[in-house]
Write a protein that holds these residues in place. Structure first.
Motif, PDB file in Angstrom:
ATOM      1  N   THR A  74       0.841  -1.185   0.000  1.00 15.29           N
ATOM      2  CA  THR A  74       0.000   0.000   0.000  1.00 15.29           C
ATOM      3  C   THR A  74       0.878   1.237   0.000  1.00 15.29           C
ATOM      4  O   THR A  74       1.791   1.367   0.822  1.00 15.29           O
ATOM      5  N   ASP A  75       0.602   2.145  -0.939  1.00 15.66           N
ATOM      6  CA  ASP A  75       1.296   3.431  -0.964  1.00 15.66           C
ATOM      7  C   ASP A  75       0.259   4.549  -0.885  1.00 15.66           C
ATOM      8  O   ASP A  75      -0.930   4.293  -0.819  1.00 15.66           O
ATOM      9  N   THR A  76       0.714   5.779  -0.903  1.00 11.03           N
ATOM     10  CA  THR A  76      -0.187   6.910  -0.678  1.00 11.03           C
ATOM     11  C   THR A  76      -0.520   7.696  -1.938  1.00 11.03           C
ATOM     12  O   THR A  76      -1.150   8.748  -1.850  1.00 11.03           O
ATOM     13  N   LEU A  77      -0.149   7.213  -3.094  1.00 11.59           N
ATOM     14  CA  LEU A  77      -0.417   7.931  -4.340  1.00 11.59           C
ATOM     15  C   LEU A  77      -1.529   7.224  -5.106  1.00 11.59           C
ATOM     16  O   LEU A  77      -1.304   6.209  -5.751  1.00 11.59           O
ATOM     17  N   ALA A  78      -2.730   7.782  -5.031  1.00 14.31           N
ATOM     18  CA  ALA A  78      -3.888   7.152  -5.672  1.00 14.31           C
ATOM     19  C   ALA A  78      -3.993   7.496  -7.154  1.00 14.31           C
ATOM     20  O   ALA A  78      -4.633   6.777  -7.920  1.00 14.31           O
ATOM     21  N   GLU A  79      -3.383   8.571  -7.564  1.00 11.20           N
ATOM     22  CA  GLU A  79      -3.548   9.052  -8.944  1.00 11.20           C
ATOM     23  C   GLU A  79      -2.838   8.194  -9.977  1.00 11.20           C
ATOM     24  O   GLU A  79      -3.210   8.195 -11.141  1.00 11.20           O
ATOM     25  N   LYS A  80      -1.827   7.476  -9.579  1.00  9.85           N
ATOM     26  CA  LYS A  80      -1.016   6.702 -10.518  1.00  9.85           C
ATOM     27  C   LYS A  80      -1.267   5.217 -10.304  1.00  9.85           C
ATOM     28  O   LYS A  80      -0.771   4.619  -9.368  1.00  9.85           O
ATOM     29  N   LEU A  81      -2.084   4.619 -11.186  1.00  4.36           N
ATOM     30  CA  LEU A  81      -2.413   3.199 -11.061  1.00  4.36           C
ATOM     31  C   LEU A  81      -1.463   2.360 -11.906  1.00  4.36           C
ATOM     32  O   LEU A  81      -1.105   2.757 -13.017  1.00  4.36           O
ATOM     33  N   PRO A  82      -1.073   1.202 -11.413  1.00  2.04           N
ATOM     34  CA  PRO A  82      -0.171   0.344 -12.176  1.00  2.04           C
ATOM     35  C   PRO A  82      -0.883  -0.291 -13.362  1.00  2.04           C
ATOM     36  O   PRO A  82      -2.071  -0.590 -13.305  1.00  2.04           O
ATOM     37  N   ALA A  83      -0.130  -0.462 -14.411  1.00  2.00           N
ATOM     38  CA  ALA A  83      -0.662  -1.125 -15.601  1.00  2.00           C
ATOM     39  C   ALA A  83       0.488  -1.835 -16.305  1.00  2.00           C
ATOM     40  O   ALA A  83       1.609  -1.334 -16.335  1.00  2.00           O
ATOM     41  N   THR A  84       0.186  -3.000 -16.842  1.00  2.00           N
ATOM     42  CA  THR A  84       1.214  -3.709 -17.601  1.00  2.00           C
ATOM     43  C   THR A  84       1.297  -3.084 -18.984  1.00  2.00           C
ATOM     44  O   THR A  84       0.319  -2.589 -19.525  1.00  2.00           O
ATOM     45  N   GLY A  85       2.454  -3.104 -19.515  1.00  2.00           N
ATOM     46  CA  GLY A  85       2.681  -2.578 -20.853  1.00  2.00           C
ATOM     47  C   GLY A  85       3.722  -3.423 -21.544  1.00  2.00           C
ATOM     48  O   GLY A  85       4.202  -4.419 -20.994  1.00  2.00           O
ATOM     49  N   THR A  86       4.069  -3.030 -22.718  1.00  2.00           N
ATOM     50  CA  THR A  86       5.110  -3.729 -23.453  1.00  2.00           C
ATOM     51  C   THR A  86       6.299  -2.793 -23.583  1.00  2.00           C
ATOM     52  O   THR A  86       6.258  -1.849 -24.372  1.00  2.00           O
ATOM     53  N   PRO A  87       7.336  -3.024 -22.787  1.00  3.59           N
ATOM     54  CA  PRO A  87       8.507  -2.156 -22.875  1.00  3.59           C
ATOM     55  C   PRO A  87       9.261  -2.410 -24.171  1.00  3.59           C
ATOM     56  O   PRO A  87       9.204  -3.502 -24.738  1.00  3.59           O
ATOM     57  N   GLY A  88       9.947  -1.386 -24.619  1.00  3.50           N
ATOM     58  CA  GLY A  88      10.772  -1.534 -25.811  1.00  3.50           C
ATOM     59  C   GLY A  88      11.925  -2.480 -25.544  1.00  3.50           C
ATOM     60  O   GLY A  88      12.310  -2.711 -24.394  1.00  3.50           O
ATOM     61  N   PRO A  89      12.515  -3.037 -26.598  1.00  3.16           N
ATOM     62  CA  PRO A  89      13.611  -4.000 -26.407  1.00  3.16           C
ATOM     63  C   PRO A  89      14.826  -3.378 -25.718  1.00  3.16           C
ATOM     64  O   PRO A  89      15.574  -4.079 -25.052  1.00  3.16           O
ATOM     65  N   GLU A  90      15.009  -2.088 -25.848  1.00  2.46           N
ATOM     66  CA  GLU A  90      16.137  -1.416 -25.209  1.00  2.46           C
ATOM     67  C   GLU A  90      15.739  -0.760 -23.889  1.00  2.46           C
ATOM     68  O   GLU A  90      16.576  -0.180 -23.210  1.00  2.46           O
ATOM     69  N   GLY A  91      14.467  -0.843 -23.526  1.00  2.00           N
ATOM     70  CA  GLY A  91      13.984  -0.208 -22.301  1.00  2.00           C
ATOM     71  C   GLY A  91      14.605  -0.828 -21.056  1.00  2.00           C
ATOM     72  O   GLY A  91      14.803  -2.038 -20.986  1.00  2.00           O
ATOM     73  N   GLU A  92      14.919   0.028 -20.086  1.00  2.70           N
ATOM     74  CA  GLU A  92      15.531  -0.446 -18.851  1.00  2.70           C
ATOM     75  C   GLU A  92      14.521  -0.663 -17.736  1.00  2.70           C
ATOM     76  O   GLU A  92      14.883  -1.059 -16.644  1.00  2.70           O
ATOM     77  N   SER A  93      13.268  -0.396 -17.982  1.00  2.00           N
ATOM     78  CA  SER A  93      12.244  -0.601 -16.963  1.00  2.00           C
ATOM     79  C   SER A  93      10.940  -0.996 -17.653  1.00  2.00           C
ATOM     80  O   SER A  93      10.867  -1.058 -18.876  1.00  2.00           O
ATOM     81  N   GLY A  94       9.923  -1.275 -16.841  1.00  9.08           N
ATOM     82  CA  GLY A  94       8.622  -1.605 -17.399  1.00  9.08           C
ATOM     83  C   GLY A  94       8.304  -3.083 -17.446  1.00  9.08           C
ATOM     84  O   GLY A  94       7.294  -3.488 -18.007  1.00  9.08           O
ATOM     85  N   ARG A  95       9.145  -3.901 -16.830  1.00 15.37           N
ATOM     86  CA  ARG A  95       8.912  -5.343 -16.870  1.00 15.37           C
ATOM     87  C   ARG A  95       8.435  -5.923 -15.542  1.00 15.37           C
ATOM     88  O   ARG A  95       8.074  -7.087 -15.460  1.00 15.37           O
ATOM     89  N   GLY A  96       8.423  -5.127 -14.488  1.00 20.05           N
ATOM     90  CA  GLY A  96       8.078  -5.615 -13.159  1.00 20.05           C
ATOM     91  C   GLY A  96       6.701  -6.233 -13.070  1.00 20.05           C
ATOM     92  O   GLY A  96       6.532  -7.336 -12.563  1.00 20.05           O
ATOM     93  N   LEU A  97       5.691  -5.521 -13.571  1.00 19.33           N
ATOM     94  CA  LEU A  97       4.335  -6.071 -13.501  1.00 19.33           C
ATOM     95  C   LEU A  97       4.148  -7.247 -14.455  1.00 19.33           C
ATOM     96  O   LEU A  97       3.298  -8.097 -14.206  1.00 19.33           O
TER      97      LEU A  97
END
Length: 158
Positions: A74-97
């Motif tokens: 639980t965190d305190t920021l309600a405005e930013k909801l997590p969503a899965t996406g498709t990171p680019g092949p060179e992307g360094e983030s975006g794979r956690g979910l």
């Protein structure tokens, strides 16, 4: 349990979960321990990176019911909801979910009940054997002794 919304807080949360799983009878190298620890690492890292509000901590809870382990961050920021996406092949983030989605049997987001924020949760069905206990709430339950622990105790007395 409450942790500072920092990389150190996320690391401590991950280590606590791994130790708790070991205490509950899932050794550090077991599939269940490693899976729960990895899911926790991703959810806590997201809370620190994407749910951080200066001066606010994140909360971690681990529960078990009928062989299903549930991790809630639980965190305190309600405005930013997590969503899965498709990171680019060179992307360094975006794979956690994507990892959470692949490892967990179910996951989602719920609004925080008592204050602004959200709870990101994941459930994992322990296919080996259920554990007993709860971490992260007042009056934390203590797991019952394992049968093999009783045998070791008897062996020490003889």
């Amino acid at each position: 349990m409450q942790f500072t919304s920092t990389p150190r807080g996320a690391r401590l949360a991950r280590r606590l979960i791994s130790h708790r799983m070991n205490d509950w009878g899932h050794p550090y190298t077991s599939v269940t321990n490693e899976t729960i620890t990895l899911i926790t690492a991703e959810l806590t890292a997201n809370a620190v990176r994407h749910g951080h509000v200066p001066g606010r901590d994140f909360h971690l809870r681990l529960t078990q019911a009928g062989g299903t382990l549930r991790i809630e961050v639980t965190d305190t920021l309600a405005e930013k909801l997590p969503a899965t996406g498709t990171p680019g092949p060179e992307g360094e983030s975006g794979r956690g979910l994507l990892l959470v989605e692949a490892l967990a049997d179910d996951w989602g987001v719920s609004p925080r009940e008592t204050a602004p924020g959200k709870t990101v949760w994941a459930e994992f069905h322990d296919r080996i054997r259920p554990i007993h206990g709860q971490l992260g709430s007042p009056g934390m339950a203590v797991p019952p002794p394992r049968a093999d622990a009783e045998e070791r105790t008897d062996a020490l007395r003889s």
